[in-house]
Write a protein that holds these residues in place. Structure first.
Motif, PDB file in Angstrom:
ATOM      1  N   ALA A  53       0.825  -1.152  -0.316  1.00 32.45           N
ATOM      2  CA  ALA A  53       0.343   0.010   0.034  1.00 32.45           C
ATOM      3  C   ALA A  53       0.750   1.617   0.255  1.00 32.45           C
ATOM      4  CB  ALA A  53      -1.206   0.151   1.230  1.00 32.45           C
ATOM      5  N   GLY A  54       2.248   1.417   0.548  1.00 33.21           N
ATOM      6  CA  GLY A  54       2.903   2.502   0.605  1.00 33.21           C
ATOM      7  C   GLY A  54       3.197   2.452  -0.549  1.00 33.21           C
ATOM      8  N   ASP A  55       3.619   1.432  -1.274  1.00 33.81           N
ATOM      9  CA  ASP A  55       4.382   2.130  -3.069  1.00 33.81           C
ATOM     10  C   ASP A  55       3.267   2.006  -3.794  1.00 33.81           C
ATOM     11  OD1 ASP A  55       6.995   1.096  -2.713  1.00 33.81           O
ATOM     12  OD2 ASP A  55       5.895  -1.186  -2.537  1.00 33.81           O
ATOM     13  N   LEU A  56       2.097   1.343  -3.616  1.00 39.02           N
ATOM     14  CA  LEU A  56       0.663   1.843  -4.594  1.00 39.02           C
ATOM     15  C   LEU A  56      -0.329   3.410  -4.051  1.00 39.02           C
ATOM     16  CD1 LEU A  56      -0.296  -1.007  -4.859  1.00 39.02           C
ATOM     17  CD2 LEU A  56       1.360  -0.415  -6.570  1.00 39.02           C
ATOM     18  N   GLY A  57       0.138   3.568  -2.747  1.00 39.70           N
ATOM     19  CA  GLY A  57      -0.252   4.920  -2.521  1.00 39.70           C
ATOM     20  C   GLY A  57      -2.355   4.199  -2.437  1.00 39.70           C
ATOM     21  N   GLY A  58      -2.860   3.325  -1.776  1.00 38.82           N
ATOM     22  CA  GLY A  58      -4.140   2.586  -1.582  1.00 38.82           C
ATOM     23  C   GLY A  58      -3.957   1.339  -1.353  1.00 38.82           C
ATOM     24  N   PRO A  59      -4.831   0.574  -0.524  1.00 40.76           N
ATOM     25  CA  PRO A  59      -5.028  -0.955  -0.489  1.00 40.76           C
ATOM     26  C   PRO A  59      -4.568  -1.801  -1.875  1.00 40.76           C
ATOM     27  CG  PRO A  59      -6.885   0.147  -0.558  1.00 40.76           C
ATOM     28  CD  PRO A  59      -6.098   0.848  -0.238  1.00 40.76           C
ATOM     29  N   LEU A  60      -4.316  -2.521  -1.153  1.00 38.88           N
ATOM     30  CA  LEU A  60      -4.382  -4.090  -2.143  1.00 38.88           C
ATOM     31  C   LEU A  60      -5.621  -4.906  -2.578  1.00 38.88           C
ATOM     32  CD1 LEU A  60      -0.731  -5.841  -1.200  1.00 38.88           C
ATOM     33  CD2 LEU A  60      -1.292  -5.283  -3.590  1.00 38.88           C
ATOM     34  N   GLY A  61      -5.723  -4.849  -2.845  1.00 37.14           N
ATOM     35  CA  GLY A  61      -7.496  -6.046  -3.134  1.00 37.14           C
ATOM     36  C   GLY A  61      -7.354  -7.494  -2.689  1.00 37.14           C
ATOM     37  N   GLU A  62      -8.497  -7.751  -1.984  1.00 31.99           N
ATOM     38  CA  GLU A  62      -8.076  -8.994  -1.029  1.00 31.99           C
ATOM     39  C   GLU A  62      -7.634 -10.380  -2.420  1.00 31.99           C
ATOM     40  OE1 GLU A  62     -11.844 -10.240   0.686  1.00 31.99           O
ATOM     41  OE2 GLU A  62     -12.150  -8.565   1.114  1.00 31.99           O
ATOM     42  N   ARG A  63      -7.519 -10.411  -3.298  1.00 31.88           N
ATOM     43  CA  ARG A  63      -7.738 -11.345  -4.802  1.00 31.88           C
ATOM     44  C   ARG A  63      -6.224 -10.682  -5.299  1.00 31.88           C
ATOM     45  NH1 ARG A  63     -12.382 -13.465  -7.209  1.00 31.88           N
ATOM     46  NH2 ARG A  63     -11.228 -15.321  -7.657  1.00 31.88           N
ATOM     47  N   ALA A  64      -6.569  -9.618  -5.900  1.00 29.09           N
ATOM     48  CA  ALA A  64      -5.365  -8.986  -6.535  1.00 29.09           C
ATOM     49  C   ALA A  64      -5.594  -7.948  -6.430  1.00 29.09           C
ATOM     50  CB  ALA A  64      -5.413  -9.579  -8.244  1.00 29.09           C
ATOM     51  N   THR A  65      -4.682  -6.968  -7.064  1.00 25.25           N
ATOM     52  CA  THR A  65      -4.823  -5.677  -7.426  1.00 25.25           C
ATOM     53  C   THR A  65      -4.074  -5.100  -9.446  1.00 25.25           C
ATOM     54  OG1 THR A  65      -3.995  -5.440  -5.300  1.00 25.25           O
ATOM     55  CG2 THR A  65      -3.643  -3.036  -6.959  1.00 25.25           C
ATOM     56  N   ALA A 121     -11.427  -0.523 -13.769  1.00 22.22           N
ATOM     57  CA  ALA A 121     -12.426   0.733 -13.366  1.00 22.22           C
ATOM     58  C   ALA A 121     -13.818  -0.719 -12.826  1.00 22.22           C
ATOM     59  CB  ALA A 121     -12.857   1.696 -13.106  1.00 22.22           C
ATOM     60  N   ASP A 122     -13.774  -1.303 -14.252  1.00 26.63           N
ATOM     61  CA  ASP A 122     -15.233  -1.700 -15.052  1.00 26.63           C
ATOM     62  C   ASP A 122     -14.706  -3.017 -13.640  1.00 26.63           C
ATOM     63  OD1 ASP A 122     -16.184  -0.169 -15.888  1.00 26.63           O
ATOM     64  OD2 ASP A 122     -15.694  -0.692 -18.063  1.00 26.63           O
ATOM     65  N   VAL A 123     -13.740  -4.095 -14.434  1.00 28.71           N
ATOM     66  CA  VAL A 123     -12.972  -5.599 -14.203  1.00 28.71           C
ATOM     67  C   VAL A 123     -13.343  -5.090 -12.783  1.00 28.71           C
ATOM     68  CG1 VAL A 123     -10.979  -7.028 -14.378  1.00 28.71           C
ATOM     69  CG2 VAL A 123     -11.574  -6.351 -16.720  1.00 28.71           C
ATOM     70  N   ALA A 124     -12.668  -4.392 -12.009  1.00 30.14           N
ATOM     71  CA  ALA A 124     -12.128  -4.274 -10.385  1.00 30.14           C
ATOM     72  C   ALA A 124     -14.343  -4.442  -9.789  1.00 30.14           C
ATOM     73  CB  ALA A 124     -11.714  -3.299  -9.931  1.00 30.14           C
ATOM     74  N   ALA A 125     -14.493  -3.946 -10.888  1.00 28.38           N
ATOM     75  CA  ALA A 125     -15.648  -3.222 -10.228  1.00 28.38           C
ATOM     76  C   ALA A 125     -16.738  -5.310  -9.898  1.00 28.38           C
ATOM     77  CB  ALA A 125     -16.324  -3.157 -10.588  1.00 28.38           C
ATOM     78  N   MET A 126     -15.939  -5.540 -10.956  1.00 29.37           N
ATOM     79  CA  MET A 126     -16.615  -7.113 -11.734  1.00 29.37           C
ATOM     80  C   MET A 126     -16.348  -8.168 -10.979  1.00 29.37           C
ATOM     81  SD  MET A 126     -17.331  -6.766 -15.964  1.00 29.37           S
ATOM     82  CE  MET A 126     -16.505  -8.356 -15.999  1.00 29.37           C
ATOM     83  N   VAL A 127     -15.282  -7.508 -10.367  1.00 27.35           N
ATOM     84  CA  VAL A 127     -14.479  -9.229  -9.813  1.00 27.35           C
ATOM     85  C   VAL A 127     -14.577  -8.529  -8.212  1.00 27.35           C
ATOM     86  CG1 VAL A 127     -12.663 -10.624  -9.560  1.00 27.35           C
ATOM     87  CG2 VAL A 127     -13.828 -10.146 -12.384  1.00 27.35           C
ATOM     88  N   PRO A 128     -14.870 -10.181  -7.686  1.00 22.62           N
ATOM     89  CA  PRO A 128     -14.814  -9.992  -6.376  1.00 22.62           C
ATOM     90  C   PRO A 128     -13.188  -9.778  -5.270  1.00 22.62           C
ATOM     91  CG  PRO A 128     -16.918 -10.879  -6.483  1.00 22.62           C
ATOM     92  CD  PRO A 128     -15.845 -10.777  -8.104  1.00 22.62           C
ATOM     93  N   GLY A 129     -12.877  -8.426  -4.740  1.00 22.30           N
ATOM     94  CA  GLY A 129     -11.472  -9.179  -4.328  1.00 22.30           C
ATOM     95  C   GLY A 129     -10.583  -8.108  -4.818  1.00 22.30           C
ATOM     96  N   VAL A 130     -11.120  -7.504  -6.425  1.00 21.58           N
ATOM     97  CA  VAL A 130      -9.969  -7.089  -7.509  1.00 21.58           C
ATOM     98  C   VAL A 130      -9.811  -5.117  -6.621  1.00 21.58           C
ATOM     99  CG1 VAL A 130      -9.315  -6.633  -9.479  1.00 21.58           C
ATOM    100  CG2 VAL A 130      -9.850  -8.896  -8.759  1.00 21.58           C
ATOM    101  N   ALA A 131      -8.880  -5.149  -7.163  1.00 22.55           N
ATOM    102  CA  ALA A 131      -8.487  -3.364  -6.184  1.00 22.55           C
ATOM    103  C   ALA A 131      -8.052  -3.002  -7.739  1.00 22.55           C
ATOM    104  CB  ALA A 131      -7.720  -2.845  -5.630  1.00 22.55           C
ATOM    105  N   HIS A 132      -8.361  -1.851  -7.953  1.00 25.23           N
ATOM    106  CA  HIS A 132      -7.241  -1.064  -8.939  1.00 25.23           C
ATOM    107  C   HIS A 132      -7.014   0.090  -7.969  1.00 25.23           C
ATOM    108  CE1 HIS A 132      -8.215   2.336 -12.315  1.00 25.23           C
ATOM    109  NE2 HIS A 132      -7.224   1.724 -12.736  1.00 25.23           N
ATOM    110  N   VAL A 133      -5.757   0.462  -8.592  1.00 24.38           N
ATOM    111  CA  VAL A 133      -4.397   1.605  -8.089  1.00 24.38           C
ATOM    112  C   VAL A 133      -4.220   1.854  -9.421  1.00 24.38           C
ATOM    113  CG1 VAL A 133      -2.944   2.371  -6.639  1.00 24.38           C
ATOM    114  CG2 VAL A 133      -4.375   0.849  -5.608  1.00 24.38           C
TER     115      VAL A 133
END
Length: 111
Positions: free
Chosen positions: A15-27, A47-59
């Motif tokens: 999160a320090g590198d990215l400025g945001g949290p990692l996703g639970e499954r993928a980022t 953003a669309d993919v991250a919204a579709m797939v649970p546990g995936v974050a977009h940074v």
């Protein structure tokens, strides 16, 4: 999207590198620049993919504001997209505007 090259896959991003949290499954990490037209379209796709797939974050990271990380990861153009697994390891990367189907397929290597 291509598999990550040697030194990148050993480096874990947090999160320090990215400025945001990692996703639970993928980022999905997007390196962008201010006047990059394909970056805007890439932002929508990820953003669309991250919204579709649970546990995936977009940074999204401003490449000009993170030059140390850009150099360390070998990012040489925008947009560049990295797919991280849950531990923050780079498992796939691509430069240029990705297709939604390719991003979804690349997530298979991370989850």
């Amino acid at each position: 999207m291509t598999a990550a090259r040697g030194h990148e896959s050993a480096r874990r991003l947090d999160a320090g590198d990215l400025g945001g949290p990692l996703g639970e499954r993928a980022t999905l990490v997007q390196f962008s620049s201010a006047f990059c037209q394909p970056c805007r379209a890439t932002r929508r796709v990820l953003a669309d993919v991250a919204a579709m797939v649970p546990g995936v974050a977009h940074v999204e990271i401003d490449a000009e504001g993170a030059l140390g990380l850009v150099r360390e990861l070998g990012v040489d153009k925008t947009p560049t997209v990295l797919v991280l697994d849950r531990a923050g390891r780079v498992v796939r990367r691509a430069a240029g505007q990705p297709r939604k189907a390719d991003v979804i397929a690349a997530l298979g290597a991370a989850v």
